[in-house]
Design a protein around this motif. Structure first.
Motif, PDB file in Angstrom:
ATOM      1  N   LYS A 221     -10.402  -7.412   3.140  1.00 47.50           N
ATOM      2  CA  LYS A 221     -11.074  -6.212   3.639  1.00 47.50           C
ATOM      3  C   LYS A 221     -10.158  -4.994   3.588  1.00 47.50           C
ATOM      4  O   LYS A 221     -10.627  -3.864   3.392  1.00 47.50           O
ATOM      5  CB  LYS A 221     -11.585  -6.446   5.063  1.00 47.50           C
TER       6      LYS A 221
ATOM      7  N   LYS B 128      -9.973  -3.886  -0.110  1.00 46.75           N
ATOM      8  CA  LYS B 128     -11.224  -3.194  -0.458  1.00 46.75           C
ATOM      9  C   LYS B 128     -11.206  -1.767   0.084  1.00 46.75           C
ATOM     10  O   LYS B 128     -11.574  -0.812  -0.613  1.00 46.75           O
ATOM     11  CB  LYS B 128     -12.401  -3.985   0.124  1.00 46.75           C
ATOM     12  N   LYS B 129     -10.749  -1.621   1.324  1.00 46.92           N
ATOM     13  CA  LYS B 129     -10.683  -0.300   1.956  1.00 46.92           C
ATOM     14  C   LYS B 129      -9.712   0.623   1.231  1.00 46.92           C
ATOM     15  O   LYS B 129      -9.957   1.822   1.094  1.00 46.92           O
ATOM     16  CB  LYS B 129     -10.282  -0.451   3.426  1.00 46.92           C
ATOM     17  N   GLU B 130      -8.593   0.062   0.758  1.00 47.68           N
ATOM     18  CA  GLU B 130      -7.562   0.856   0.096  1.00 47.68           C
ATOM     19  C   GLU B 130      -7.876   1.115  -1.376  1.00 47.68           C
ATOM     20  O   GLU B 130      -7.145   1.832  -2.053  1.00 47.68           O
ATOM     21  CB  GLU B 130      -6.203   0.151   0.211  1.00 47.68           C
ATOM     22  N   GLY B 131      -8.947   0.508  -1.878  1.00 42.91           N
ATOM     23  CA  GLY B 131      -9.324   0.731  -3.268  1.00 42.91           C
ATOM     24  C   GLY B 131      -8.416   0.037  -4.270  1.00 42.91           C
ATOM     25  O   GLY B 131      -8.291   0.474  -5.418  1.00 42.91           O
ATOM     26  N   ILE B 132      -7.779  -1.052  -3.847  1.00 41.98           N
ATOM     27  CA  ILE B 132      -6.886  -1.803  -4.729  1.00 41.98           C
ATOM     28  C   ILE B 132      -7.700  -2.899  -5.432  1.00 41.98           C
ATOM     29  O   ILE B 132      -8.404  -3.675  -4.782  1.00 41.98           O
ATOM     30  CB  ILE B 132      -5.734  -2.439  -3.926  1.00 41.98           C
ATOM     31  N   LYS B 133      -7.613  -2.968  -6.748  1.00 40.30           N
ATOM     32  CA  LYS B 133      -8.342  -3.990  -7.500  1.00 40.30           C
ATOM     33  C   LYS B 133      -7.745  -5.368  -7.209  1.00 40.30           C
ATOM     34  O   LYS B 133      -6.523  -5.536  -7.243  1.00 40.30           O
ATOM     35  CB  LYS B 133      -8.287  -3.702  -8.999  1.00 40.30           C
ATOM     36  N   TYR B 134      -8.603  -6.327  -6.951  1.00 40.23           N
ATOM     37  CA  TYR B 134      -8.122  -7.656  -6.556  1.00 40.23           C
ATOM     38  C   TYR B 134      -9.184  -8.699  -6.876  1.00 40.23           C
ATOM     39  O   TYR B 134     -10.346  -8.381  -7.123  1.00 40.23           O
ATOM     40  CB  TYR B 134      -7.827  -7.698  -5.053  1.00 40.23           C
TER      41      TYR B 134
ATOM     42  N   ASP C 165      -3.916  -9.745  -8.056  1.00 40.29           N
ATOM     43  CA  ASP C 165      -4.308  -8.768  -9.069  1.00 40.29           C
ATOM     44  C   ASP C 165      -5.079  -9.467 -10.190  1.00 40.29           C
ATOM     45  O   ASP C 165      -4.641 -10.512 -10.690  1.00 40.29           O
ATOM     46  CB  ASP C 165      -3.063  -8.080  -9.632  1.00 40.29           C
TER      47      ASP C 165
ATOM     48  N   THR D 272       0.816  -1.225   0.000  1.00 40.28           N
ATOM     49  CA  THR D 272       0.000   0.000   0.000  1.00 40.28           C
ATOM     50  C   THR D 272       0.843   1.265   0.000  1.00 40.28           C
ATOM     51  O   THR D 272       0.374   2.328  -0.429  1.00 40.28           O
ATOM     52  CB  THR D 272      -0.917   0.041   1.232  1.00 40.28           C
TER      53      THR D 272
END
Length: 825
Positions: free
Chosen positions: A348, A351-357, A384, A293
């Protein structure tokens, strides 16, 4: 000659001192420690409390004397550094034994202050029976208290890694253990559905635990400590362990004017240097950008602290040549018989950090299934969606979890991908693994998803779907299907899909599931290649879905327990106890078989027995605990016991059917009563409760299933504040706030009718609705709130009365099958 001052010992400070001496014999090294121990195994403290580590001395890795003799380090214990004078490169020290102060100069200063346990200002928190577990002194206090008081009931506040380790060790000492956790799950580094497996295991060990609840007050009542929870519950204990968490101890650094990171930790660069070039820091208190992050974070782990000490010492003596790359927070814990591990980022957090996964769950075995002792293993990975770069991993299992999390962590730390997981060359022999290890399989499955060979859906997405354009396809065997299924599913066994393919609609979304996901993948491939456009497979299968959607907490299990005069804990007497020495019991080993293997073998073997004979079956499939109870209920056989030890479930079943008929010729008809309470009209709610209390008084088991508007009947008067989405807020405004605000179905007259009814009831000495609710609960009336209705109406579990359970249609239907009266109100 360089002069180094080190503030704090243990993993960070002691490691730095030892490495400095090994590469610089001439340096002057002074280490200050305000306690009496400079190097001890703090990760071993829970096991010393529990008696697993029997010798206290084994925790002490080095004494001040041995450290000085071997490394020529001036160790000063009971000396606390209280001020840093950066301008003059001095520190001020308080000698805690001699009650004196002095200063010491430095060329370079290394600070390793560590972290301190969080101890919130809860009334009564300083009681002598309340402990933290951070150092050897803490464990000495706990051991001394145990030896003197002989406690029988313990409460652990906080269910992180240390909290669960303490719960296990207190249980090992023979205590009844209760856990209180504010979150909706234990071990918050895990994702919810993975924690659900831990919840299930804790239940098999008779550990009581309350989720989404916290402590509001500790109150001493004689020999007992009364613990008031925020939900209004009260539990008592002989001792309490606080494991709420820790925070970096940065007071000294802050007062020295050194820069702190946004999260409150000591900000350091890649050479572990603070904002002052002559001051370095390491250990629990430092904050460093996370490798994924880029945000500053603390790593409260011994492994990173030890590595930091080595890097820091190298840079001090040899120049800034070695860079610290940050921690991906790889952690592992033993929780009774299972091992729980994680590395990298949880879903979670991504998702909170807005990273696509993409996340996916696979279930495998610790070794080849045909070799004895194969134990179940659950692996979740995050990656990813385009490159397959690995973001995180979580594993729960019984054997080999440590080596597998290390494989995933190594790939992740080196910025690897799911394709690297596929290529891992592991040591293989049947006792240790399969030719394709579960870590390889996790990589292969992830590759299938990225390449479009299969599309997946997750348990929480499916749990919220109620659309008519979905077709849920269960591809397990009919026997598995009968033991439990997802609501609305159609059962077509995977091996019969081709011949029954016309039964599957092409104009709907096809949601496939099996036990663990593998057969679902086969079914998805068949349909996708035969023209079905919208096909998804349930990640983790029914096993993950069932764990995640069932009731998670385990409250009030000690209500019938007592401590006898002999000091032992008893959980009631077996009213069916009898002389069993003449009962024939057959031993069956089904270890290594995955669902439905154990149930199929159980049915096959019990068919060979005579009525009254018993079968003891050993199984390693964790789901068998629930399956065997359901199977016995369905078939009329009697479950005598079901225990778990070191991952092996041992169930004893007594055969009570012969040739497909019950042995009892006097067939007993159902006597239970069930009611669906759909309405929140005051008069209808009153009728429901009057009937329920009357039925309960006759000895019948009564179940009320509250759905849609009926949920208003069982709302708390003083509800906690709950965050809701827009629709939830809108429904909240339209609905009655609690039982006291219900309206009459006829002649309500803008509320006047309700007031007249209540006044009339009072004059006729008829209990109010609120009193009827309390009486019903006291009489054992089971109240179930419909989960689907709660989701639709925006009602949160925290708004419901204590004692109300949450379930679905299957829960209601199971009760209805045992009833001879079923009403809809």
């Amino acid at each position: 000659m360089a002069k180094y001052l080190i503030v704090g010992g243990v993993a960070g400070g002691a490691t730095t001192a030892a490495r400095l001496r090994r590469i610089d014999e001439s340096a002057e090294i002074i280490m200050f420690e305000r306690g009496e121990h400079i190097s001890y195994a703090n990760c071993g403290l829970p096991y010393y409390v529990g008696g697993v580590i029997t010798e206290r001395e084994n925790l002490l890795l080095q004494t001040p004397e041995s450290f000085n003799k071997r490394l020529n380090v001036d160790v000063r214990i009971h000396n606390e550094v209280v001020r840093i004078d950066r301008e003059n490169k001095l520190v001020e020290i308080n000698d805690l034994l001699n009650k004196t102060s002095y200063t010491e100069s430095y060329d370079k200063l290394i600070v390793s202050p560590g972290a301190e346990p969080i101890k919130p200002p809860i009334p009564g928190i300083n009681d002598e029976a309340i402990f933290t577990v951070r150092n050897v002194k803490d464990t000495d206090k706990i051991k001394g208290f145990y030896d003197e008081k002989k406690p029988k009931k313990a409460v652990v506040v906080g269910a992180g890694f240390i909290g669960l380790e303490m719960a296990e060790n207190l249980h090992h000492m023979g205590m009844m253990v209760t856990i209180v956790e504010m979150a909706d799950q234990v071990m918050t580094p895990l994702d919810y559905e993975m924690a659900a497996e831990v919840h299930m295991h804790l239940k098999t060990k008779n550990v009581e635990f309350y989720l989404k609840d916290g402590v509001s007050e500790f109150n001493r009542e004689g020999d007992k400590l009364n613990i008031h929870l925020q939900s209004g519950r009260k539990i008592d204990a002989d001792m309490v362990i606080l494991s709420i968490g820790v925070r970096p101890e940065t007071k000294l650094i802050k007062e020295a004017g050194l820069e702190l990171a946004p999260n409150g930790g000591i900000k350091v660069n890649e050479y572990l240097q603070t904002s002052d070039s002559n001051v370095y820091a390491l250990g629990d208190a430092i904050a460093f950008p996370h490798p994924i992050t880029g945000k500053y974070m603390n790593a409260y782990l011994a492994g990173p602290a030890n590595k930091q000490g080595r890097i820091l010492a190298n840079n001090l003596v040899l120049g800034h040549k070695q860079k610290y790359k940050g921690s991906i927070a790889t952690a592992i814990a033993k929780v009774f018989d299972i091992t729980v591990a994680s590395t990298g980022l949880a879903e979670k957090v991504l998702k909170k950090e807005g990273i696509k996964y993409i996340s996916n769950i696979t279930h495998g075995a610790s070794n080849a299934g045909y070799y004895p002792g194969a134990m179940p293993t659950t692996i979740k990975i995050m990656f990813d969606p385009e490159t397959g770069k690995l973001f995180g991993g979580q594993i729960i299992g019984y054997v080999g979890v440590d080596k597998r999390i290390d494989l995933i962590a190594t790939v992740l730390k080196n910025k690897g991908s799911i394709y690297d997981l596929q290529e891992i060359e592991h040591a293989y022999a049947p006792p240790f693994s399969s030719a394709k290890d579960p870590v390889n399989q996790a990589g292969f499955t992830a590759g299938n998803i990225i390449e479009g060979l299969v599309n997946i859906i997750h348990w929480d997405e499916l749990h919220q779907l109620h659309a008519p354009n979905n077709f849920i396809l269960d591809v397990r065997t009919p026997d598995e299907f009968e033991l439990g299924q997802i609501e609305g599913a159609v059962n077509i066994e995977v091996d019969k899909i081709r011949e029954r393919i016309d039964e599957i609609p092409k104009d709907k979304k096809i949601i496939i599931y099996c036990g663990v996901g593998l057969r679902g993948y086969f079914a998805a491939r068949i349909l996708m290649q035969r023209g079905f456009k919208d096909v998804v497979n349930l990640s983790g299968g029914y096993k993950t879905y069932e764990h995640a959607t069932c009731k998670q907490s385990n409250e009030d299990i000690f209500e019938s327990s007592y401590i006898a005069n002999d000091g032992h804990i008893y959980r009631g007497k077996d009213k069916d106890a009898e002389d069993e020495k003449d009962i024939k019991t057959i031993e069956i080993d089904a270890c290594g078989l995955q669902c439905p293997g154990p149930i199929i073998k159980l049915k096959k073997e019990i068919d060979k027995l005579e009525d009254g004979q018993r079968l003891r079956q050993k199984v390693t499939d964790a789901g068998f605990t629930k399956d065997v109870a359901s199977w016995c209920k369905m078939t009329g056989n009697k479950l005598i016991s079901c225990d778990s030890e070191k991952g092996i479930i041992s169930a004893v079943i007594e055969k009570q059917r012969k040739n497909g008929a019950t042995t009892n010729t006097n067939i007993e008809l159902p006597k239970n009563k069930t009611m669906v309470v759909f309405s929140d009209d005051l008069d209808r709610a009153l009728a429901s409760l009057v009937i329920a209390n009357g039925a309960a008084a006759t000895g019948s088991k009564v179940t009320l299933f509250f759905t849609f508007w009926g949920l208003n009947v069982i709302k708390k008067t003083d509800k906690p504040r709950v965050e809701k989405d827009l629709m939830g807020k809108m429904f909240g405004k339209m609905m009655a706030s609690d039982a006291g605000n219900l309206k009459l179905s006829k002649m309500n007259m803008m509320g006047m009718g309700s007031k007249m009814m209540k006044k009339r009831m009072l004059s006729k000495k008829v209990d109010s609705l609120e009193d009827l609710l309390k009486t019903a609960m006291d009489n054992g009336v089971e109240m179930i709130a419909c989960q689907m209705s709660m989701d639709v109406m925006g009602v949160d579990a925290a708004e419901l009365l204590e004692g109300v359970e949450i379930g679905g249609v299957a829960t209601y239907l199971e009760e209805a099958e045992q009833s001879n009266i079923n009403l809809f109100i």
